[in-house]
Enzyme design. Sequence first.
Site, PDB file in Angstrom:
ATOM      1  N   ASP A   1      37.376  27.092  49.082  1.00  0.00           N
ATOM      2  CA  ASP A   1      36.312  27.940  48.528  1.00  0.00           C
ATOM      3  C   ASP A   1      35.387  28.514  49.595  1.00  0.00           C
ATOM      4  OD1 ASP A   1      35.111  25.588  49.218  1.00  0.00           O
ATOM      5  OD2 ASP A   1      34.093  25.249  47.319  1.00  0.00           O
TER       6      ASP A   1
ATOM      7  N   ARG B   1      28.435  12.765  55.192  1.00  0.00           N
ATOM      8  CA  ARG B   1      27.709  13.929  54.665  1.00  0.00           C
ATOM      9  C   ARG B   1      26.274  13.926  55.180  1.00  0.00           C
ATOM     10  NH1 ARG B   1      31.158  16.321  50.973  1.00  0.00           N
ATOM     11  NH2 ARG B   1      32.608  14.913  49.948  1.00  0.00           N
TER      12      ARG B   1
ATOM     13  N   THR C   1      38.294  22.763  54.017  1.00  0.00           N
ATOM     14  CA  THR C   1      38.063  22.226  52.675  1.00  0.00           C
ATOM     15  C   THR C   1      39.359  22.312  51.887  1.00  0.00           C
ATOM     16  OG1 THR C   1      37.105  22.643  50.512  1.00  0.00           O
ATOM     17  CG2 THR C   1      36.968  24.446  52.039  1.00  0.00           C
ATOM     18  N   ILE C   2      39.701  21.230  51.200  1.00  0.00           N
ATOM     19  CA  ILE C   2      40.899  21.322  50.365  1.00  0.00           C
ATOM     20  C   ILE C   2      40.643  22.287  49.207  1.00  0.00           C
ATOM     21  CG2 ILE C   2      41.736  19.003  50.930  1.00  0.00           C
ATOM     22  CD1 ILE C   2      40.920  18.251  47.978  1.00  0.00           C
ATOM     23  N   ASP C   3      39.355  22.502  48.860  1.00  0.00           N
ATOM     24  CA  ASP C   3      39.029  23.352  47.707  1.00  0.00           C
ATOM     25  C   ASP C   3      39.316  24.839  47.958  1.00  0.00           C
ATOM     26  OD1 ASP C   3      38.115  20.982  46.727  1.00  0.00           O
ATOM     27  OD2 ASP C   3      36.039  21.615  46.436  1.00  0.00           O
TER      28      ASP C   3
ATOM     29  N   ARG D   1      43.426  14.367  48.888  1.00  0.00           N
ATOM     30  CA  ARG D   1      42.913  14.544  50.251  1.00  0.00           C
ATOM     31  C   ARG D   1      43.604  13.625  51.246  1.00  0.00           C
ATOM     32  NH1 ARG D   1      36.692  14.689  49.164  1.00  0.00           N
ATOM     33  NH2 ARG D   1      36.668  12.877  50.521  1.00  0.00           N
TER      34      ARG D   1
ATOM     35  N   ASP E   1      31.173  24.163  53.841  1.00  0.00           N
ATOM     36  CA  ASP E   1      29.953  24.970  53.877  1.00  0.00           C
ATOM     37  C   ASP E   1      28.722  24.179  54.332  1.00  0.00           C
ATOM     38  OD1 ASP E   1      30.137  23.511  51.549  1.00  0.00           O
ATOM     39  OD2 ASP E   1      29.486  25.130  50.223  1.00  0.00           O
TER      40      ASP E   1
ATOM     41  N   MET F   1      40.672  18.389  42.089  1.00  0.00           N
ATOM     42  CA  MET F   1      39.410  18.708  42.760  1.00  0.00           C
ATOM     43  C   MET F   1      39.125  20.207  42.696  1.00  0.00           C
ATOM     44  SD  MET F   1      38.874  16.080  45.920  1.00  0.00           S
ATOM     45  CE  MET F   1      38.400  14.376  45.574  1.00  0.00           C
ATOM     46  N   GLY F   2      37.894  20.553  42.995  1.00  0.00           N
ATOM     47  CA  GLY F   2      37.448  21.945  42.934  1.00  0.00           C
ATOM     48  C   GLY F   2      36.079  21.997  42.284  1.00  0.00           C
ATOM     49  N   ARG F   3      35.053  21.950  43.111  1.00  0.00           N
ATOM     50  CA  ARG F   3      33.672  21.911  42.592  1.00  0.00           C
ATOM     51  C   ARG F   3      33.260  23.253  41.994  1.00  0.00           C
ATOM     52  NH1 ARG F   3      30.752  17.636  44.253  1.00  0.00           N
ATOM     53  NH2 ARG F   3      28.856  18.515  43.390  1.00  0.00           N
TER      54      ARG F   3
ATOM     55  N   GLY G   1      33.838  15.976  53.259  1.00  0.00           N
ATOM     56  CA  GLY G   1      35.019  15.253  52.788  1.00  0.00           C
ATOM     57  C   GLY G   1      36.161  15.375  53.791  1.00  0.00           C
TER      58      GLY G   1
ATOM     59  N   ARG H   1      53.312  14.023  24.258  1.00  0.00           N
ATOM     60  CA  ARG H   1      51.866  13.939  24.474  1.00  0.00           C
ATOM     61  C   ARG H   1      51.314  15.195  25.149  1.00  0.00           C
ATOM     62  NH1 ARG H   1      52.066   7.819  26.873  1.00  0.00           N
ATOM     63  NH2 ARG H   1      51.636   6.754  24.912  1.00  0.00           N
TER      64      ARG H   1
ATOM     65  N   HIS I   1      41.049  11.425  45.035  1.00  0.00           N
ATOM     66  CA  HIS I   1      41.193  11.474  46.484  1.00  0.00           C
ATOM     67  C   HIS I   1      42.644  11.403  46.971  1.00  0.00           C
ATOM     68  CE1 HIS I   1      36.985  10.655  45.814  1.00  0.00           C
ATOM     69  NE2 HIS I   1      36.775  11.199  46.987  1.00  0.00           N
ATOM     70  N   VAL I   2      43.574  11.157  46.042  1.00  0.00           N
ATOM     71  CA  VAL I   2      44.999  11.258  46.421  1.00  0.00           C
ATOM     72  C   VAL I   2      45.260  12.646  47.021  1.00  0.00           C
ATOM     73  CG1 VAL I   2      47.337  11.407  45.457  1.00  0.00           C
ATOM     74  CG2 VAL I   2      45.778   9.624  44.682  1.00  0.00           C
TER      75      VAL I   2
END
Length: 343
Positions: free
Chosen positions: A130, A72, A126-128, A276, A104, A170-172, A10, A163, A273-274
């Site tokens: 991890d 990928r 990675t933005i995540d 990223r 990874d 994100m974050g798998r 990504g 509300r 995706h905003v």
Amino acid sequence: MRIGILTGGGDCPGLNAVIRAVVRKGVKAHGHEFVGFRSGWAGVLDSSAVELTVDSTSGILPRGGTILGTSRTNPYKGDADGTELVRRGMERVGVDALIPIGGDDTLGVASRLAAVGVPVVGVPKTIDNDLNGTDVTFGFDTAVQIATDAIDRLHTTAESHNRVLVVEVMGRHAGWIACHAGMAGGADAILVPERPFDLDDVCDHLRARHARGRSFSIVVASEGAHPVEGALTTKGAQVDEFGHVRLGGIAAWLEREIEQRTGYESRMVVLGHVQRGGTPTAFDRVLATRYGVEAIDALSRGESGVMVSLRGTQVTTMPLAAALAEPKLLDPDLYATAEVFFG
Ligand code: F6P
């Protein structure tokens, strides 16, 4: 040396800053030449490459995405002899060594190549956030800032309409973005992959909050968050070349369930995706620049099979194999701090 740079997986704010730094230091201090492979490992396999010079990489520091494109593609997919395919691609372009910038999957390929003698220094991305072996990856700070800005905006509309707003980030495998953005944005519940949640507990938090006179709530959920007795929410069963399914949909499920169980009107937002896209924060620009400079210095010192890494305030290198052994999951102490503010 003539060195090939590629960006895989990504995209991520800061990729261009790394490319610029590698080329600038590599040309000025070490006299190297550079090519950029297009679209990650796909460009190596197809020998699709472009010359990179100080001039051609000038002005890209603040630009989001990657000037090289990404994919990928997995050289080792199926029974392919990935090593041979990569070696041939490198030979056709006349490249002696590689600097892959990726997460990874991309760095997993790099590690396999290094193990059989291909000179490789990786740059973690990675933005995540991890990836083990580094305190932080570039792109994470930008993603957290974007998510925090969104939560701030959602607060005012949630409050106006009484509300529950559910925000999917994100974050798998890891809830770093959810936890940081949730804490920064004052979320009332944060749901992360590492801590399967009980929806009754979440609803109790919201009821307790409403009982105290609050008429709105914000719930932040990682895309990889799931209930204790439930599976990940996915977009179909199709997997990419590294075997990953597309995640997404937990916020839609939470919106429905929370409204049904509590009676509070709910809405969901998927930031997607905003998170990223666009320009990297100053922190990510500096980190990416330091990573790029260290990557080319390490390769020039003869290091291989390593990735650059931030340890405290120092940028250093560490073996790829060790860095990739396990994902870097959310620090339980950090989550405990975030929990103080739930409900
Ligand atoms: O880079 C990791 C990531 O941001 C994950 O959090 C997410 O699941 C994935 O990318 C989505 O990637 P894409 O939809 O671009 O393939």
